[in-house]
Structure formats: C-alpha cells, structure tokens
Design an enzyme around this catalytic site. Structure first.
Site, PDB file in Angstrom:
ATOM      1  N   ASP A   1      42.085  46.506  31.665  1.00  0.00           N
ATOM      2  CA  ASP A   1      41.259  46.297  32.846  1.00  0.00           C
ATOM      3  C   ASP A   1      40.536  44.971  32.652  1.00  0.00           C
ATOM      4  O   ASP A   1      40.493  44.409  31.542  1.00  0.00           O
ATOM      5  CB  ASP A   1      40.279  47.459  33.044  1.00  0.00           C
ATOM      6  N   LEU A   2      39.955  44.453  33.710  1.00  0.00           N
ATOM      7  CA  LEU A   2      39.372  43.123  33.655  1.00  0.00           C
ATOM      8  C   LEU A   2      38.309  43.035  32.561  1.00  0.00           C
ATOM      9  O   LEU A   2      37.319  43.769  32.587  1.00  0.00           O
ATOM     10  CB  LEU A   2      38.766  42.761  35.016  1.00  0.00           C
TER      11      LEU A   2
END
Length: 837
Positions: free
Chosen positions: A352-353
């Site tokens: 995920d970011l």
C-alpha cells in the site's frame, strides 16, 4: 537518414566548388568524387540494413524466453526501476495543439527526470483527480486526453530509454475508475447489498473497459477486508462482514475485470485490497493493530482472497496494519508461505502507499528505509507503491538481514513477475491505444448498469402499515403516491458528492442524480428545504423545513454521512484525510467517513437528529433515507419513522434509483451486507460469532438493530418443501439442498434466498451460523420457483485443533431463510467419515 545524407552532399558539393575556384588539381577533384561515391555506398548499405530484433522483442518467442533474455540485458538500476511505482498525476502537461484548436498531452519534465534517474516501470494514479492531487475538471484529463497521455508516456520510455520497456499504469477503481468522465457505481458496501454476482460482474466489465480504453492496465479493487467495526473509516469500500458474501461478490467483479486473461483487449490486472485483516483493527482505527488468531485468519479472513485469486486476480496489495505484532507488509508467512507456496499465486504483490516506509516510520521494526526495503522484498513484496524505499535497492546493500546474493535473487524474481504480466498483456508489442475510442467511456450502456446496481442495492428496513385515504384498506407508507405533495429535505437530499463515496473524481454538472433530482424527474410536486448540514451547525434552517412540512402531504428526509473530499481538507502523505479536530467556530465540511475519518460514535452528527425530531412533530408521514458509508445508528428512525431505508453511497445514478423505490417503480430487494448495531456498546456486532450465542446486556438486548442479510420488499414470499441430501456424498464431494419459494404478495419482486449452516458438534468452536450459499431471483406474483443449492466439502470443512482443514463426521443443521434472523426452513445434513482437504 535522408537529412543526414543531404548535409553530406551539400558539404561535398561546396568542397568541390571551393577546390575548383582555387584552381585545385585534377587529382584533388578526383578524390572528392571518390568521397562522394563512398558516401553513397555507405548510405545505401546503412539504409538497407534492418534494425536488429532482440529476442525479448520477438513476439514469436515464449514469454519465459523473452523474460530470460531481457533480464540478462538489464542493469540493477533498470531492474529496481520495474519494482518502483511512482505517483504520476504530475507526469503530464496539457498544452495547446500546434493548430491551436485543441489540446494535447505531453510528458512533463518531472516525468522525464524520474525516468532518467529512477528507470521507473510502473505509475500510479496518472489520471486521478481529487483535492489531494489538486487535479480538477479544469486541469485534469478527459478520457480522450487520458488516452493521449498514456500514449505520450509510453512513447517517451520506448524512445528515450535503453531497452524501451513499456510502463504499467495502475489506477484506483474500487467502484469505478477514479478519473474524470468515468462511470461511478455504488461503493463496495452498496454492491454487496445487491447480493447479485451477475450485476457486479457487469460492473467489473465496465470498469475494465473504461480503464483500458484510456491506456491504463491495473485496477485497484475490489476491497476484500471484512468489516467488523463500523467506526472504521473505510467500511464503505468493503463488501461487508461475511467471508462468503465478500468472496462471492469479489470473485464476480474480478471475472468482469477479465478473470486474469490478459489477452482480452479489455482485461485489467485486478489488485485485491488489503492483505490482510485491515478492517478489524483495534478501536476501528485505520491502520491500527489487528489481534486475531491464526485459526480465525484461516476460517474467515483468508478464504475471500483465495476465492478471488482463483477467479483470476493477478495482484495483491498489502495492508498498513500489523497482525500479532508483525506488519503485514513484511509478513513472509502471509506473502510467501501462503500466497506463493500454498496458493501458487502467480501475480505480483504491491505495497500500500508508503507502507514499506511505515516499517521504519510507523511500526518501528526497521531502522531506516533501506532496511525496510530489504525486509519487504525478502518477505515477498514485489512492488513499492510510493517508490522511495525500493530506490535504496539499487546499491544492493549487504546487511544483517540478507546477503547480496539473496537480494539479487529476490530482485530478479520480483522483476520477472512484473515483466511476465507486461508481456502477457502485449505491451512490448503495442503499448498504445486509440484516443478516439476513449469517447465510449461512461456510455449510456454503462450509465444503465450503474442505475441497475444502484436500484438493486437499496435496502428497505421499515415500512409501516397505513390505511389508504380513499379505500380505507390497509396498506403501507411506501411506495408513496405520486399525487402527493412531498417535502424533500436533509443534508443528503441534494448534494452531488455525498452520493458518491471516497475514491471518486470531480463530476461534470448534471452527471450525478441527487435524490431531489430523481423525485423531480417523476413530475412529483415538491418543496425542498435543506434543513441542516451533515456536521456543520452554523447554517441550519430547521424551522423553515418544519413550515414546509406542514404544507406537504409527506416528508422524505435524507440524512447520514459523507465521504466527499474538498479542497479545505488536509491530507496525509498516504492520501488519507486528516481528521484532526477543528478549531471552535469554524465551518465544518460534511465529510465524516472515507479513509482516515474513523468515528468514536455512530450517531448522526450536526443537527440531523434535531431535524428528524422536529419533522416528526408535524405529524406528517416521515420517510427517512440514509446515505452512508458505514452502518450508522438508526435506533430513533427505527422507532419513530414511518419508513426507513438505506442506500449506502449509491453512485451517480443513485437519486434516480432511490426515487424509483420510493414511488414504486422498482420493488426493493437489497439486503444488508453488515449488521446494524443498536448501540455502540454492542461492538463488535457481526452475525457469525463463535458459540456461545451472545447473551443480553443489563441495559439492552445483544441483538443488532437490523441483522445481516435483512431487507424488506413491497411483496411477500413463502418458503416450503425443503429437501436435504440424506448424506454428504464423499464420492462426489457434494450435497444438494432444494426448496420452493412462492411470491404470495400482489407485486412482482425479487427475493434473496440465503442458506446457512450450523455445525452441531466439532473439534474446534464453530460459528452459531455461517452463510454458505445464496441466490437472488425474480419471482412474479403468484409464481413458485424451485431453488437448488450445492454444498461442497469446502462448505463443510473446518480448521481443526492441528490447523488442518478437514470435514469431520457428524451432523449439520441446514438453515434457509430471508435473513440471518429470519430462518424459514430447517433440515439436517449427515456427514461420515472425515476427509482432509
């Protein structure tokens, strides 16, 4: 080549003339002519020579052969670049075309710099537009410009990098492509409320087509997190609380996205979110720790992912949370032992970011980004979304975690996984799209599917009896008579962005139908007063709403929440909204939900409750509509409203869909994908808790206000003639359950038949009931339809005390009904001897 040859000829001619003017000898002239002849010969030989086709560029070779050749040619920096996914909304500039009559898209200087310095091979959110990216209708991309943009970026890397490796473009798409001009569907919770895999598969087809038409390749979604705490800010994105419903609806969406067959022209790489148990964190805190045991993980949280991977998902995203003290982004057991070794997952894993950065900055299990990168890579994370950490891999540092050889092997494995899918998709052979074709984005056919899904999701929770004024016969408040004068009010009655949910791009005027729009479209006599906002209390006009109500025959009050981002909201580097407490006397946005907006309570905010109570005092029939991203507290409305329904975040056609239900043009059949708590003190509330069944509290019942699977219709259905296989057949590994369902009301309608099982005795504690199968079917009034369910060994299996999945001998109670709390038929299924899976 032609221009170069012209220059040579011009230079030679001048030289010849110069020598002639200077009375040069005949030998000098002869030498010049010889030079000319040589130049002609060289130019002819060069022009006739074809450009060499390297093995990785040869479409006739197998994908594995092409990958092997390409890997052998790549430098370490080029390999690492393929594993870095950068944020890309600043990678283009929109400029006037040469004729000045139109716009065209060119690569930005930032893009060129990142390609030159980082060899990036994957881009994220290139077409994204929202307040976080600062991209709007004015400076963002239309679908046609987006396609031009994709082509321009691909052309640049093809012509300006050593190996010309095409880019992957990844886009957010949980309920429609998050880009200007794309179709906006109901959020995940609304899609799950349809209990219709066939409809959701159509949604997937639309999303995939719209993404591929614009030159992108990877779609982020569906979200498979199980929602067991409604305080969490991202409930709206999920498919509910149940593993079977989540897995079934998620698999349908992925089939629509192409089912992993990348040779299809409109197939995307579906990225499943978030691996794993991200929706069950302590206190409903986004990204907080998750405390579940390994058996619970295998029984409930892993099965939806396995089912959807089997349906063709080729990418899995890690989650921000830790589980039992291990961050999910560095959990080798999950990412390698389970995904790769046990499930044989062949796609790639993406963080995920900035979740790799979080190993050092949030979880504090790594000393720095370099160490975090090593941990994630060795655990099984192939791609770094954010790209800062994997940039450190270019030097392949040797540390206490690994040897240089281990890291080299891990990099090669990860790169091969990414390249394999690029080759499968045909990007090495043709990475371009036709910008004119992108005009088919958000077509009328796509809008119709958005309307169909929105209608199917609307869930009727209460519909009081009433006497019809003319006949005196007993009826119901809904559907409303179209001859009535209606007050439409509330903060969600006429707010475009409150209908859409998070991960939504700016909308053209008129594209989104609000509830007020939908009702007016029917020619209803309407008065509209907003009454109040979602959170803000400085601009309420409740008294004006009350006065209007007295002039009307009935009230439709639209309350709930909002995930609408605005340009005043501040955002974290991950894109999550920052929910810091506002200063006193400041005007508040409507946003109470969406990533980062966790709640401590579930009650209506602002003056919404005051508005409802004031309207009730008028004595006029009160219909309450909830537009919401989480199951909010509906206790007051359940007791005092005459009719109550939820539409979740219904998307761009939501207003039309709700109006169709309110006035009887569509018979509602949505069913709750989550339990609605009666009080926050009951949390967590979910239907499939393990035995014993929850007992009542001192103050109240332990039962939810509205149970999982619940929803009303304008007609009635009778269940009968249940037949269960006498024994579970180990030879065929299946049992059958059949029953009849009759529409006993006076309207055609749809029913959602739900089959649950209870394991009467097992070696480990089992749920009090567990959904195993369901079917949504249309039945005309007076008609009877036979429904058949097939149960497999997987449906009957449990995780035993030794962590083995087995089918144990014994009996199962078969429970069939209209909801988890509305069981109409019961039977028994016998199982003998045990069978390991």
């Amino acid at each position: 080549m032609k221009n170069h040859w012209k220059k040579v000829c011009r230079f030679t001619k001048n030289l010849y003339l110069c020598s002639a003017n200077n009375d040069e000898t005949t030998d000098m002239k002869r030498n010049i002519m010889m030079v000319l002849v040589c130049c002609f010969a060289i130019a002819h030989a060069t022009a006739g020579k074809k450009k060499e086709v390297l093995p990785y560029q040869n479409a006739a070779l197998s994908v594995d052969e092409r990958i092997s050749d390409l890997l052998g040619r790549m430098t370490l920096e080029e390999k690492v670049g393929q594993l870095r996914c950068t944020m890309a909304w600043n990678y283009y500039d929109v400029v006037a075309s040469k004729n000045g009559k139109s716009k065209e898209v060119v690569p930005s200087e930032q893009f060129k710099k990142d390609v030159e310095e980082g060899r990036v091979g994957m881009l994220w959110a290139t077409y994204r537009a929202d307040p976080w990216t600062q991209k709007s209708l004015e400076n963002g991309l239309t679908p046609e410009l987006a396609a031009q943009c994709g082509n321009a970026l691909q052309r640049y890397v093809r012509e300006h990098t050593r190996l010309g490796i095409p880019l992957f473009l990844a886009e957010e798409a949980p309920h429609g492509h998050m880009a200007i001009g794309a179709t906006v569907f109901p959020t995940g919770l609304g899609m799950a409320a349809t209990w219709s895999p066939s409809l959701v598969e159509q949604v997937g087809e639309v999303i995939a087509k719209e993404i591929r038409l614009q030159g992108a390749h990877i779609s982020y979604g569906p979200v498979l997190d199980l929602s067991r705490d409604p305080r969490w800010s991202r409930v709206e994105e999920t498919l509910g609380e149940d593993p079977v419903l989540t897995g079934t609806i998620g698999a349908a969406q992925v089939r629509g996205l192409g089912g992993g067959n990348l040779s299809k022209p409109f197939s995307t790489i579906a990225t499943l979110k978030h691996f794993i148990a991200y929706g069950t964190t302590e206190g409903g805190q986004n990204g907080g720790p998750t405390l579940i045991g390994p058996r619970e993980m295998w029984e409930n949280f892993l099965p939806p992912f396995k089912r959807v991977i089997d349906a063709g998902a080729l990418s899995v995203m890690t989650s921000y949370n830790s589980m039992d003290g291990v961050p999910c982004t560095s959990n080798a057991y999950l990412l390698t032992d389970v995904l790769r070794d046990q499930w044989q997952f062949r796609g790639f894993v993406v963080s995920d970011l900035y979740s790799i950065d979080g190993l050092a900055g949030t979880h504090r299990v790594a000393a720095n980004r370099q160490e975090a990168a090593t941990m994630a890579l060795l655990a099984g994370v192939d791609v770094d979304l954010g790209a800062a950490c994997y940039a450190k891999l270019s030097s392949l540092p040797q540390d206490s975690l690994s040897s240089k050889e281990q890291l080299e092997e891990a990099v090669d494995r990860a790169v091969a996984r990414v390249l394999h899918l690029k080759f499968e998709m045909g990007l090495f052979d043709n990475p371009y799209v036709d910008p004119m074709a992108a005009r088919a984005v958000r077509s009328e056919a796509h809008r119709q599917i958005a309307l169909d899904v929105a209608r199917a999701s609307v869930t009727l929770l209460k519909n009081e009896k009433t006497a019809a004024p003319e006949s005196g016969k007993e009826g119901r408040v809904l559907p409303l008579d179209k001859k009535l004068r209606i007050l439409v009010c509330g903060p969600n009655a006429d707010n475009v962005y409150n209908m859409l949910g998070d991960y939504t791009a700016p909308q053209d005027d008129g594209n989104v139908k609000t509830i007020l729009d939908g009702i007016r479209q029917k020619g209803i006599e309407v008065e509209y007063v907003k009454g109040c906002a979602i959170r803000d209390t400085t601009q309420s006009n409740i008294q004006e709403a009350v006065e209007a109500a007295r002039r009307c025959d009935a009230i439709v009050c639209c309350v709930g929440g909002s995930s609408a981002r605005d340009f005043k909201t501040s955002y974290k580097e991950t894109g999550a909204a920052d929910s810091q407490l506002s200063a006193p006397n400041t005007q508040l946005s409507d946003m109470d939900c969406g990533e980062g907006f966790d709640r401590a309570t579930l009650t209506l905010l602002g003056h919404q409750q005051l508005l409802l109570e004031a309207l009730r005092q008028t004595g006029k029939p009160l219909v309450v509509v909830y537009i919401e991203g989480r199951p909010l507290d509906k206790s007051w409305a359940a007791e005092h409203a005459d009719a109550l329904l939820t539409a979740y975040y219904p998307g761009q056609e939501g207003g039309t869909a709700i109006a169709d239900v309110l006035f009887g043009d569509y018979n509602p059949a949505g069913r709750l994908p989550v339990s609605v708590p009666a009080n926050i003190g009951q949390l967590p509330v979910y239907y499939n808790k393990k035995a014993p069944r929850p007992h009542d509290y001192v103050e109240m019942s332990a039962k939810p206000l509205y149970a999982f699977g619940y929803g009303l219709s304008y007609t009635t259905f009778d269940y009968s003639n249940l037949t269960v296989s006498e024994n579970f057949d180990l030879q065929t590994s299946m049992a059958t359950v059949t029953l009849d369902v009759t529409n006993t009301g006076d309207r055609d309608g749809e029913e959602v038949v739900q089959l649950y099982l209870h394991d009467d005795q097992a070696s480990t504690v089992q749920p009090v009931m567990q959904l195993k199968a369901f079917e949504r079917l249309y039945i005309k009034r007076g008609e009877t339809r036979t429904v058949t369910f097939t149960l497999t060994a997987d449906d009957l299996s449990i995780v035993d005390s030794q962590m083995h999945r087995v089918v144990e001998p014994g009996t199962f109670t078969v429970l069939v009904g209209a909801a988890s709390n509305d069981i109409r038929l019961r039977g028994t299924l016998n199982v003998s001897p045990s069978k390991k899976q």
